[in-house]
Design an enzyme around this catalytic site. Structure first.
Site, PDB file in Angstrom:
ATOM      1  N   ARG A 137      43.488 -61.147 -10.804  1.00 59.39           N
ATOM      2  CA  ARG A 137      44.901 -60.732 -10.732  1.00 59.39           C
ATOM      3  C   ARG A 137      45.839 -61.869 -11.125  1.00 59.39           C
ATOM      4  O   ARG A 137      46.762 -61.677 -11.915  1.00 59.39           O
ATOM      5  CB  ARG A 137      45.246 -60.255  -9.320  1.00 59.39           C
ATOM      6  CG  ARG A 137      44.409 -59.055  -8.913  1.00 59.39           C
ATOM      7  CD  ARG A 137      44.921 -58.395  -7.657  1.00 59.39           C
ATOM      8  NE  ARG A 137      43.874 -57.583  -7.046  1.00 59.39           N
ATOM      9  CZ  ARG A 137      44.085 -56.494  -6.315  1.00 59.39           C
ATOM     10  NH1 ARG A 137      45.299 -56.078  -6.082  1.00 59.39           N
ATOM     11  NH2 ARG A 137      43.080 -55.826  -5.791  1.00 59.39           N
ATOM     12  N   ASP A 194      30.581 -52.805  -9.962  1.00 55.90           N
ATOM     13  CA  ASP A 194      31.260 -52.295 -11.161  1.00 55.90           C
ATOM     14  C   ASP A 194      31.542 -53.279 -12.295  1.00 55.90           C
ATOM     15  O   ASP A 194      31.009 -53.161 -13.400  1.00 55.90           O
ATOM     16  CB  ASP A 194      32.561 -51.564 -10.755  1.00 55.90           C
ATOM     17  CG  ASP A 194      33.470 -52.383  -9.812  1.00 55.90           C
ATOM     18  OD1 ASP A 194      33.118 -53.514  -9.467  1.00 55.90           O
ATOM     19  OD2 ASP A 194      34.543 -51.865  -9.436  1.00 55.90           O
ATOM     20  N   GLU A 242      40.922 -46.278 -12.495  1.00 57.88           N
ATOM     21  CA  GLU A 242      39.721 -46.177 -13.342  1.00 57.88           C
ATOM     22  C   GLU A 242      39.653 -44.925 -14.219  1.00 57.88           C
ATOM     23  O   GLU A 242      39.214 -44.992 -15.371  1.00 57.88           O
ATOM     24  CB  GLU A 242      38.455 -46.302 -12.486  1.00 57.88           C
ATOM     25  CG  GLU A 242      38.192 -47.705 -11.960  1.00 57.88           C
ATOM     26  CD  GLU A 242      39.103 -48.128 -10.803  1.00 57.88           C
ATOM     27  OE1 GLU A 242      39.749 -47.235 -10.211  1.00 57.88           O
ATOM     28  OE2 GLU A 242      39.161 -49.331 -10.485  1.00 57.88           O
ATOM     29  N   GLU A 285      39.511 -61.862  -6.632  1.00 60.05           N
ATOM     30  CA  GLU A 285      40.838 -61.240  -6.737  1.00 60.05           C
ATOM     31  C   GLU A 285      41.855 -62.235  -7.293  1.00 60.05           C
ATOM     32  O   GLU A 285      42.725 -61.879  -8.090  1.00 60.05           O
ATOM     33  CB  GLU A 285      41.317 -60.724  -5.367  1.00 60.05           C
ATOM     34  CG  GLU A 285      40.426 -59.661  -4.735  1.00 60.05           C
ATOM     35  CD  GLU A 285      40.455 -58.320  -5.441  1.00 60.05           C
ATOM     36  OE1 GLU A 285      41.167 -58.164  -6.449  1.00 60.05           O
ATOM     37  OE2 GLU A 285      39.720 -57.416  -4.988  1.00 60.05           O
TER      38      GLU A 285
HETATM   39  C1  DMJ Z   1      41.195 -53.585  -9.438  1.00 62.11           C
HETATM   40  O1  DMJ Z   1      41.601 -54.671  -8.691  1.00 62.11           O
HETATM   41  C2  DMJ Z   1      40.186 -53.976 -10.457  1.00 62.11           C
HETATM   42  O2  DMJ Z   1      40.104 -52.982 -11.427  1.00 62.11           O
HETATM   43  C3  DMJ Z   1      38.830 -54.218  -9.885  1.00 62.11           C
HETATM   44  O3  DMJ Z   1      37.860 -54.500 -10.849  1.00 62.11           O
HETATM   45  C4  DMJ Z   1      38.387 -53.005  -9.121  1.00 62.11           C
HETATM   46  N1  DMJ Z   1      39.360 -52.559  -8.200  1.00 62.11           N
HETATM   47  C5  DMJ Z   1      40.744 -52.512  -8.528  1.00 62.11           C
HETATM   48  C6  DMJ Z   1      41.268 -51.187  -8.987  1.00 62.11           C
HETATM   49  O4  DMJ Z   1      40.708 -50.093  -8.446  1.00 62.11           O
END
Ligand code: DMJ
Length: 628
Positions: free
Chosen positions: A218, A356, A522, A214
């Protein structure tokens, strides 16, 4: 957890209950079924499938026109009647590796007017009214954050307060995550206040554990994107900010290197930003998530490119090398990997949480360095082939294409290790529809032209488009918003499969998870990519529909937007949280969906998994691995 070194995907076997398809783990003699068993099972499957074919044809007569658009694709994709699982025998699914002819069969699944034509080079004009409505939503969110939670990592819009991730103090979670969005939305005074906070307050010397992934996607991603966008900004005063972000990114990047101190080089899931020690994940016996370990590469490689210090690049690349070297099933891999030995741990194979962005970053690494690292395209193609072959399902009622999960299980008869197929799709998986389309255009560099697409690309288009459509179908709820988790109905659920495509699992023990909507990006991310790649107006219409539902149910009168507890209840109860990805991703993708296609052109940029905008660049370094 049991450690496994898996070499291949489920290859055979189905019990009479198709919801419980069991597939032996290959590679171990004790796990293998003998040939007699396999033949018997194949025979059972054939009989069952024949029966289903007859039933399907009867149903088809009654819904001929509807069937043409929905069941038709199912009948033509394979000579077999679709099973519950689509994965039970090699090559029996959508998959690559099952010989030629798929592309043309898939081609028939599109009506002539649905077949894409080239839009490469064609300009898509802005829908100014809608774009500005999205900008207003951003301003509504940002102003509330500034008013009630300025400087805090996270914002609680109902209690009008802010909080930090740790007691060691804030690390700019919201502010840094929003920098590039502020520039994209051209909110310069707001951007300048955010910049001043970064300049005067942002300090990473925090003695606490932060999540490596994260923090990278981010904060490091946010800083790098701010560095890039300011450096190309028309205003010289904004350009002057560019070095600040690089300086901060280097400071953070150096601290993050501590996460890679494991014996294998797979990063620990936590990092103490002050001591620079990597911290194993306490909740999961120290193992790391696939997505978390393998979605740091775009950020670290760009940092190396900017600084000329390739230490970040090598750490990031080592992870990809380990994953490639470890046995994965047709490119798809379990969601946990052990940093101690770099081996996969017996765990689910899925495209949602913890899986994912591994798949997303395979493609984007290839695109980031302008297609000069072919290993990532190979890994991506193999993974997409594995997904099409083993993880794609299709509903009986409407022929919706969805993704499912493989869960490790014990065979009821002899307790051998097998796989259970679970038709569960996290909202997180909805990135995949757009990603498939981005892949076949090589990141906006090739047009989506039915006349020139090869079979693999046609297949990718059909599946990608199908996932976007089924993700939109999961918005058919009382609120018009999609749930966090959708369950798709399996063919073996005979009655239900006739009338329903999907449902939301009831809450258990009062824990509300599946029905929530927490403002995730998404679906709109995929709509943006699909629109930019095809110019098909329906993607804008759908995006507008989703945006209006957010407006109706998530807007907080006193400022900000909040997630909701249950998408099936009207009016829904709002949750006291405005996730930072609402600003960084959801609204940015919606804004760009309605904007002119010259703004952040797809062929010159990549979006990291937090939608931070980074440039495509010519690499100054290419390793032997990258071209292997
Ligand atoms: C985000 O922090 C990023 O896209 C991450 O890869 C998956 N989850 C969240 C959004 O849903």
């Amino acid at each position: 957890m049991v450690e496994i070194r898996q070499r291949a995907v489920p290859t055979t076997g189905s019990e009479k209950d198709h919801d419980q398809v069991k597939v032996p783990l290959p590679g171990s003699a004790s796990n293998r079924l003998d040939k007699k068993d396999i033949d018997k099972k194949v025979e059972q499957i054939r009989t069952l499938n024949l029966l289903r074919l007859v039933l399907s044809l009867a149903g088809l007569g009654a819904v001929l026109w509807f069937g043409y658009k929905t069941v038709y694709p199912i009948l033509f994709q394979s000579s077999k009647t679709p099973s519950d699982t689509q994965t039970q025998l090699p090559g029996s699914g959508f998959g690559s590796g099952s010989g030629s002819g798929y592309g043309s069969k898939f081609g028939k699944t599109l009506l002539p007017n649905e077949q894409p034509s080239p839009v490469g080079g064609i300009k898509l004009d802005a829908d100014i009214e809608k774009r500005e409505a999205v900008k207003d939503a951003f301003v509504w969110s940002w102003n509330a954050y500034e008013k009630y939670a300025w400087g805090a990592d996270e914002f609680s819009p109902l209690s009008k307060s802010g909080s930090n991730l740790t007691s060691a103090g804030g690390v700019g979670y919201t502010i840094v995550d929003s920098l590039d969005a502020l520039l994209v939305f051209d909110l310069i005074p707001e951007y300048e206040r955010a910049r001043d906070w970064c300049k005067n307050e942002l300090n990473f010397d925090k003695d606490a554990t932060f999540n490596t992934f994260e923090t990278t996607i981010r904060i490091l991603g946010g800083l790098l994107s701010a560095h890039y966008l300011t450096s190309v900004h028309p205003s010289s005063s904004v350009q002057a900010d560019s070095p600040l972000y690089l300086e901060l990114a280097v400071d953070l990047g150096e601290r993050l290197l501590g996460a890679f101190s494991s014996p294998s080089g797979i990063p620990w899931s936590g990092i103490n930003l002050a001591t620079r020690n990597g911290i194993p994940d306490k909740d999961n016996q120290g193992v790391a998530s696939l997505a978390e370990a393998a979605s740091l590469q775009l950020e670290l490689k760009y940092l190396s490119h900017l600084t000329g210090d390739y230490v970040y690049w090598r750490k990031a690349e080592k992870v990809s090398e380990i994953i490639r070297g470890e046995a994965v099933h047709d490119g798809i891999a379990p969601i946990f990997i052990n940093p101690m030995n770099g081996q996969f741990v017996a765990s689910e194979i899925r495209l949602g949480s913890r899986g994912d962005s591994y798949y997303e970053y395979l493609l984007k690494q290839y695109l980031q360095t302008d297609r000069q690292e072919p290993v990532y395209r190979d890994m991506y193609d193999e993974a997409m082939g594995g997904i099409k072959k083993h993880l794609i399902g299709q509903t009986k009622k409407s022929g919706l294409i969805f993704t499912q999960e493989l869960h490790p299980a014990r065979h009821p008869r002899d307790q051998t290790q097998t796989w259970q197929i679970v038709p569960k799709q996290d909202h997180l998986v909805c990135f995949l529809g757009g990603s498939f389309i981005l892949g076949l255009t090589e990141g906006g560099k090739k047009p989506v032209d039915w006349k020139v697409l090869d079979e693999r690309d046609m297949e990718d288009f059909i599946v990608g488009k199908g996932i976007v459509e089924s993700c939109m179908k999961t918005h058919d709820t009382a609120t018009g918003l999609a749930p966090e988790i959708a369950m798709f109905v399996q063919w073996s659920d005979e009655q239900r499969a006739q009338t329903e495509d999907w449902y939301i699992k009831p809450n258990q023990n009062g824990v509300l998870i599946d029905g929530r909507n927490i403002l995730r990006p998404e679906t709109v991310e995929s709509l943006f990519l699909a629109y930019r790649s095809t110019g098909d107006e329906k993607y804008r219409e759908w995006g507008w529909q989703v945006f209006q539902a957010f407006q109706k149910w998530c807007k907080v009168p006193s400022g900000g937007y909040a997630g909701i507890e249950d998408v099936q209840t009207v009016p829904p109860k709002q949750l006291d949280r405005m996730e930072t990805f609402w600003l960084a991703e959801t609204l940015k993708y919606l804004y760009l969906l309605f904007d002119d296609s010259d703004h952040i052109p797809l062929d010159k940029h990549i979006f990291n998994t937090e939608a931070h905008i980074l440039p495509v660049f010519q690499p100054g370094y290419i390793s032997p691995f990258a071209t292997s």
